[in-house]
Design a protein around this motif. Structure first.
Motif, short mmCIF file in Angstrom:
data_model
loop_
_atom_site.label_atom_id
_atom_site.label_comp_id
_atom_site.label_asym_id
_atom_site.label_seq_id
_atom_site.Cartn_x
_atom_site.Cartn_y
_atom_site.Cartn_z
N GLY A 1 -11.42 -4.48 -15.40
CA GLY A 1 -10.80 -5.31 -16.43
C GLY A 1 -10.59 -6.73 -15.92
O GLY A 1 -10.65 -6.99 -14.72
N GLU B 1 -3.21 -4.44 -16.41
CA GLU B 1 -4.22 -4.10 -15.41
C GLU B 1 -3.81 -4.45 -14.00
O GLU B 1 -4.42 -3.99 -13.04
CB GLU B 1 -5.53 -4.82 -15.75
CG GLU B 1 -6.31 -4.13 -16.82
CD GLU B 1 -7.29 -5.05 -17.51
OE1 GLU B 1 -7.98 -4.59 -18.42
OE2 GLU B 1 -7.34 -6.24 -17.13
N THR C 1 -11.02 -4.61 -20.88
CA THR C 1 -9.82 -5.27 -21.38
C THR C 1 -9.79 -5.29 -22.90
O THR C 1 -8.76 -5.03 -23.53
CB THR C 1 -9.74 -6.70 -20.84
OG1 THR C 1 -9.84 -6.65 -19.43
CG2 THR C 1 -8.45 -7.37 -21.23
#
Lengths: 290, 281
Positions: free
Chosen positions: A241, A233, A94
């Motif tokens: 993530g 995501e 992320t």
């Protein structure tokens, strides 16, 4: 420093409310279990049970903390710090999308701001759309961007970064337009009496005086960027993530996992805003502005 | 080839008109026409490029097709709009904002709490609160109640911070004047401090409009009944029905701008006395 005591009070109050709500929310399930096992729950048993359920409605802070430790620190100690089960790995996924999108958004936003400040036509036609673009809940496009970019062969980091970029470029444009216009007529006249060219005026006056505005927008921008990466995501179907952890947790009812991903995201946001704040303080100090 | 030339021509003509407009003194008409012409130019270029480069409508449908789909599926779009915007976003917006204002007024009486809550509140406002969506969907079920709950949490902290800041935006002189009038706490609150806080409150309300729509739409990605804008978008993306996705985005854009515009209009009528509103057309 005089704010430490009040802040501590508030944080303690939040923790107390959290523990109390956990008892209230998890009690039905605890009673249910006790009824089936035909035992009478005493008050202490009830509290102990509601604070240690496996899939509670609301996990208590120490449960979340131990889950976070199990998926970060403990995994590092056992040498699997970057395995797919570790939160460090998911945070990194992320984080990299966030930073890439944030960098792209900052560059794009700055360029757009320079265009708007120096070109009246752009000021007239683009600026209103920049502002309108933010009243549109653009995050709705996120799933489409991911799927379309996947279809043309771009996958992985970049689609998520595009969403982060979109969310972070707006504060930068608005802040930089304000900042580049902040030198007053007197200062601009001074540059003119020195026979400064347009480029010199930009590099030596306009850009330096826009720095406080830039940093204020960067702080807003990086927080927005993280939200963009997390939402980006979701539609890829929970691969990797923090957003994927949230989605997977919600599929399987793993509340502890959701909360640990959430708190990690919060820590990540705080960390990134903090780092920018630090850079701001150092830069402005060296420029003699703070 | 013709379409590509059309795109270039559209760009040149649009830019020409706007640079002419920009050279004129700024008036209400030019400030309105400029962006409109720019928007039309972009749509024209989009249409020409999609046709000229033969881009598959699965990737990027031309605007004409989006308008067609929009017109053809109005009842569907309306149902989604009611579910997401009216039930989810608006309910949450009203609840969240009023709760935040009430709490801000309550806290304002205790400087100790205020000193603690302001940093914590600003911190919370910077967090990715949207991550609470899956949890709230679990607690409140799939229907609009959970979406409203997400919206409440999302709008709460920006609103709280702005109101607390606004309530302290009165000078010592003004408060002394109220005291010489023998005004009590409530009189001072309603006649001086709340009106003075209005610009801040409206700033919070305006930020919250976008957050409310984002919260309601994203919360639907985590589960919803078979209607709603977020649901329709994620389903249609899976079916590669991009024209319907774009139609939903148009609805979201109109709803978002109208929502923001309504609050801005309300601000203009209520805070006409404030320097930032005076002298504006």
């Amino acid at each position: 420093m005089r704010n430490v005591l009040p802040i501590l009070t508030i944080v303690l109050a939040i923790l107390a409310i959290w523990y109390a709500s956990a008892i209230a929310l998890n009690a039905p399930w605890a009673y249910d279990k006790a009824k089936r096992a035909n035992i009478e729950l005493s008050a202490t048993d009830l509290v102990r049970d509601t604070w240690s359920q496996k899939k509670p409605k609301l996990p208590v802070p120490h449960q979340v903390a131990s889950e976070i430790w199990d998926t970060t620190g403990a995994m590092v100690l056992s040498g699997r710090g970057f395995s797919k089960r570790s939160l460090i790995y998911h945070s990194w996924v992320t984080f990299s999308a966030t930073i890439l999108g944030f960098a792209l958004g900052t560059v794009l936003g700055t360029l757009l701001a320079v265009g708007i400040v120096y070109n009246r036509t752009m000021d007239l036609s683009v600026m209103p759309w920049v502002i309108t673009s933010q009243t549109v809940p653009i995050i709705a496009i996120a799933p489409m961007i991911i799927v379309v970019l996947n279809a043309v062969g771009i996958s992985g980091l970049l689609p998520k970064a595009m969403i982060s970029m979109y969310l972070s470029f707006f504060p930068v444009v608005v802040g930089m337009v304000k900042g580049l216009r902040s030198p007053d007529a007197m200062q601009l006249d001074q540059m003119r009496t020195w026979n400064a060219s347009a480029a010199q005026t930009f590099w030596r006056l306009r850009l330096p005086s826009s720095m406080p505005y830039l940093f204020a927008s960067l702080k807003v921008g990086i927080a927005a960027s993280l939200v963009g990466a997390i939402v980006g995501e979701l539609p890829t179907g929970a691969v990797a993530g923090l957003g994927a952890r949230l989605l997977a947790g919600s599929y399987y009812g793993q509340t502890v996992q959701i909360w640990s991903a959430l708190l990690t995201a919060a820590a990540l946001a705080a960390l990134m805003v903090g780092v920018i704040g630090l850079i701001q303080r150092v830069t402005l100090k060296r420029m003699g502005m703070a | 080839m013709g379409w590509l030339l059309g795109a270039v021509a559209a760009w040149l003509i649009g830019w020409q008109i706007n640079s002419r407009l920009a050279r004129r003194p700024l008036s209400r008409a030019t400030a309105f026409a400029g962006p409109v012409i720019f928007g039309l130019t972009v749509i024209l270029i989009w249409e020409c490029l999609v046709r000229g480069l033969d881009i598959s409508p699965v990737l990027l449908p031309p605007p004409s097709q989006i308008i067609q789909t929009f017109g053809a599926s109005l009842p569907l779009l309306w149902r989604d709009f009611v579910q997401t915007v009216v039930k989810g976003a608006l309910t949450g917006y009203v609840l969240g904002c009023s709760a935040a204002v009430l709490l801000a007024v309550a806290i304002d009486r205790f400087p100790f709490l205020k000193r603690g809550l302001l940093p914590v509140g600003s911190f919370m406002a910077a967090l990715p609160i949207i991550g609470l969506a899956p949890i709230l969907v679990m607690w409140f079920g799939f229907d609009w109640q959970s979406k409203a709950a997400v919206v409440v949490v999302m709008v709460f902290f920006p609103m709280l911070v702005n109101t607390v800041e606004g309530l302290s935006d009165t000078g010592a002189m003004q408060r002394d004047l109220m005291r010489t009038y023998a005004a009590g706490y409530w009189k001072t609150l309603f006649k001086l401090r709340l009106p003075a806080a209005m610009p801040f409150i409206f700033n919070g309300l305006k930020i919250a409009t976008t957050l409310a729509l984002i919260g309601a739409i994203v919360a639907e990605f985590f589960g919803s009944p078979t209607k709603g804008m977020g649901f329709r978008i994620s389903i249609s993306v899976g079916q590669l029905a991009m024209d319907l996705v774009w139609a939903e985005i148009v609805v979201a854009a109109i709803a978002g701008s109208a929502f923001y515009g309504a609050i801005a209009l309300l601000e203009k009528t209520l805070t006409f006395w404030h320097p930032s509103q005076r002298g504006r057309m």
